[in-house]
Design an enzyme around this catalytic site. Structure first.
Site, PDB file in Angstrom:
ATOM      1  N   GLY A   1      -0.036   4.095   5.138  1.00  9.82           N
ATOM      2  CA  GLY A   1       1.205   3.831   4.732  1.00  9.82           C
ATOM      3  C   GLY A   1       2.152   4.699   4.146  1.00  9.82           C
TER       4      GLY A   1
ATOM      5  CB  CYS B   1      -1.341   6.400  -5.952  1.00  9.59           C
ATOM      6  SG  CYS B   1      -2.072   5.857  -4.520  1.00  9.59           S
TER       7      CYS B   1
HETATM    8  N1  PLP Z   1       2.646   1.470  -0.954  1.00 13.68           N
HETATM    9  C1  PLP Z   1       2.094   0.652  -1.851  1.00 13.68           C
HETATM   10  C2  PLP Z   1       2.600  -0.563  -2.509  1.00 13.68           C
HETATM   11  C3  PLP Z   1       0.700   0.945  -2.098  1.00 13.68           C
HETATM   12  O1  PLP Z   1      -0.108   0.286  -2.887  1.00 13.68           O
HETATM   13  C4  PLP Z   1       0.178   2.131  -1.374  1.00 13.68           C
HETATM   14  C5  PLP Z   1      -1.261   2.605  -1.781  1.00 13.68           C
HETATM   15  O2  PLP Z   1      -1.825   2.415  -3.024  1.00 13.68           O
HETATM   16  C6  PLP Z   1       0.886   2.855  -0.499  1.00 13.68           C
HETATM   17  C7  PLP Z   1       2.283   2.528  -0.429  1.00 13.68           C
HETATM   18  C8  PLP Z   1       0.302   3.952   0.344  1.00 13.68           C
HETATM   19  O3  PLP Z   1      -0.469   3.603   1.363  1.00 13.68           O
HETATM   20  P1  PLP Z   1      -1.805   4.614   1.883  1.00 13.68           P
HETATM   21  O4  PLP Z   1      -2.703   4.537   0.853  1.00 13.68           O
HETATM   22  O5  PLP Z   1      -1.896   3.995   3.194  1.00 13.68           O
HETATM   23  O6  PLP Z   1      -1.056   5.843   2.123  1.00 13.68           O
END
Ligand code: PLP
Length: 374
Positions: free
Chosen positions: A71, A322
Site C-alpha cells: 500500500g 507503523c
Molecule cells: N494506509 C493505511 C491506512 C494503513 O493502515 C497502512 C498499513 O498499516 C498502509 C497504508 C500501508 O500499507 P502497507 O503496509 O501495505 O504498505
C-alpha cells in the site's frame, strides 16, 4: 494453528489458508511472468486471474489496477505521479490531518518542491466539510484523503468529498487510501467517487508483499519505478507472483462471504459494551469500521497494558504498528483525545476468525490489568 489470541488485524491479518495455498502454488510455478514460454505464460495467468478477482471485488476494470509491492508504494506512486502531472496548474494539495505515514510523509516530501499542503481537520472522526469547501475555492493539484482511519476506525465521507468537488467545479483528481476500508464496509462502491485508490493485500487475508493502485482509465500518471516495463510500464520490476496470487484469492474469498461484515460488527458491539461496563472509554466515531475499536483504559498506560496482554498471548496495538515507535500520536491528537486518553489508548482490531470466546478472554485480561493498577 493459531498460536495467539490475535486482535491486531489492522496491522496485518492472519493470511487465509487458501491464500497460503495460492502463494505456495505460485512459488512452485516459478516462471517469470514476462517470459514467453509455457512457464512464463502460466505465471502471467496467475497474475491476470488475481487482477480480475480484485477488480471484481473493487468494482473496476482489471486494466485499472496496477500491482505494487505494498500500500505504501501504491500511495507514493499516486502522490508523486499526481504532483508531476498536476504541479504546473497548482501547487496546492488537500489532505487530512490523520493520514497514514505512507501518505503524510510523501506529502511532506512534496513541500520541498514548493507544494502547499492543506490539512483538513478530522476531529471526532469526521472530515471538516466546511473547511474542505473553502479549500476547494481555489485551484488544487489533487486531493488525497483516506477512506478509513487505521487507528480510530473512523470512516471519512468520500461521497461528500466528490459532491463538493462537483459543486465547486474543481477538476482536481481524488486519491483515496482504501487500505483499511477495502472489503470492510458493505456496499462500498468507492470507484464511483475516487480517481485513484490504494489497496494492500496483507490487510484482507492475503500475504505481505503485494498492493495495488487503482487508476481510473482517464487518469495518466508517470511511473515511479523505471525498468523492464511491467504493469503497463507503470511499475517495472518482476512481479511478486506469490503475493499477487494470494491477494486475489483473499479478495475473492471475502467477496463470497457476505455474512462476514455483520459478524465482525457484532463482535465490535459486544466488546464495546463489555469494556464500557468496566469503565473503559470506547472512542467510537459516528461512522466507523466494524473491525477497529479504539479504547482508553483509565490509569493504565498503553505500553504497560500492551505488555500485560502480550504476556497472556493476546496481541493488541498501542497506536498503529507503523507509528508505535514514534513519539506522540498526531492521529489521536487530530481526533481530539486529551493527553491522558492518548497515553492510555489501545487499538483492538479483528476479523471474523476471532470468536466471542476470545473477546471474553480479552475483556477479562483488561479487567485484571485495571485491577493490578488500582
Ligand atoms: N494506509 C493505511 C491506512 C494503513 O493502515 C497502512 C498499513 O498499516 C498502509 C497504508 C500501508 O500499507 P502497507 O503496509 O501495505 O504498505
Amino acid at each position: 494453528m493459531n498460536q495467539y489470541i490475535y486482535f491486531d488485524s489492522a496491522a496485518t491479518t492472519a493470511p487465509y489458508e487458501e491464500a497460503i495455498l495460492a502463494a505456495s502454488a505460485a512459488l512452485r510455478q516459478y516462471g517469470n511472468p514476462s517470459s514467453l514460454h509455457c512457464a512464463g505464460i502460466a505465471a502471467r495467468k496467475m497474475i491476470d486471474d488475481s487482477r480480475a478477482k480484485i477488480a471484481s471485488a473493487f468494482s473496476c476494470s482489471p486494466d485499472e489496477l496496477i500491482f505494487t509491492s505494498s500500500g505504501t508504494e501504491a500511495s507514493n506512486m499516486a502522490i508523486r505521479g499526481l504532483a508531476k502531472i498536476r504541479g504546473k496548474r497548482s501547487k496546492t494539495v488537500i489532505t487530512t490531518d490523520s493520514e497514514h505515514p505512507s501518505v503524510a510523509e510523501a506529502l511532506k516530501d512534496l513541500e520541498k518542491d514548493g507544494f502547499e499542503i492543506i490539512y483538513i481537520p478530522t476531529k471526532g472522526g469526521a472530515l471538516d466539510l466546511n473547511m474542505l469547501r473553502d479549500a476547494l475555492a481555489k485551484p488544487v493539484a489533487f486531493l488525497t484523503i483516506m477512506q478509513a482511519n487505521n487507528e480510530t476506525g473512523a470512516v471519512y465521507d468520500i461521497p461528500a468529498v466528490r459532491r463538493l468537488l462537483q459543486q465547486t467545479g474543481n477538476d482536481a483528481p481524488l486519491h483515496v487510501d482504501a487500505v483499511q476500508s477495502f472489503q470492510k464496509i458493505s456496499k462500498n462502491r468507492l470507484t464511483a467517487y475516487c480517481d485513484l485508490a490504494t489497496l494492500s493485500a496483507h490487510k484482507i487475508g492475503g500475504i505481505k508483499g503485494a498492493g495495488a493502485l487503482y487508476i481510473r482509465k482517464e487518469i495518466h500518471i508517470p511511473a515511479l519505478l523505471l525498468g523492464g516495463g511491467q504493469e503497463k510500464g507503470l511499475r517495472s520490476g518482476t512481479e511478486n507472483v506469490a503475493a499477487i496470487a494470494a491477494f486475489g484469492t483473499a479478495a475473492e474469498k471475502n467477496q463470497k462471504d457476505a455474512g462476514r461484515i455483520p459478524a465482525i460488527a457484532d463482535m465490535h458491539d459486544f466488546l464495546a459494551a463489555e469494556l464500557s461496563a468496566l469503565g473503559v472509554i470506547c472512542h467510537i466515531p459516528e461512522s466507523h469500521l466494524p473491525n477497529i475499536l479504539h479504547i482508553s483504559i483509565p490509569g493504565v498506560l498503553s505500553s504497560w497494558a500492551l505488555n500485560a496482554l502480550s504476556e497472556k498471548g493476546i496481541c493488541v496495538s498501542a497506536g498503529s504498528a507503523c507509528s508505535s515507535r514514534k513519539k506522540g500520536n498526531r492521529v489521536l491528537e487530530a481526533y481530539g483525545l486529551p493527553k491522558e486518553e492518548i497515553e492510555t489508548s489501545l487499538r483492538i482490531s479483528f476479523t471474523n476468525s476471532n470468536t466471542i470466546e476470545e473477546c471474553r478472554l480479552l475483556v477479562e485480561a483488561i479487567r485484571q490489568a485495571m485491577e493490578l493498577k488500582r
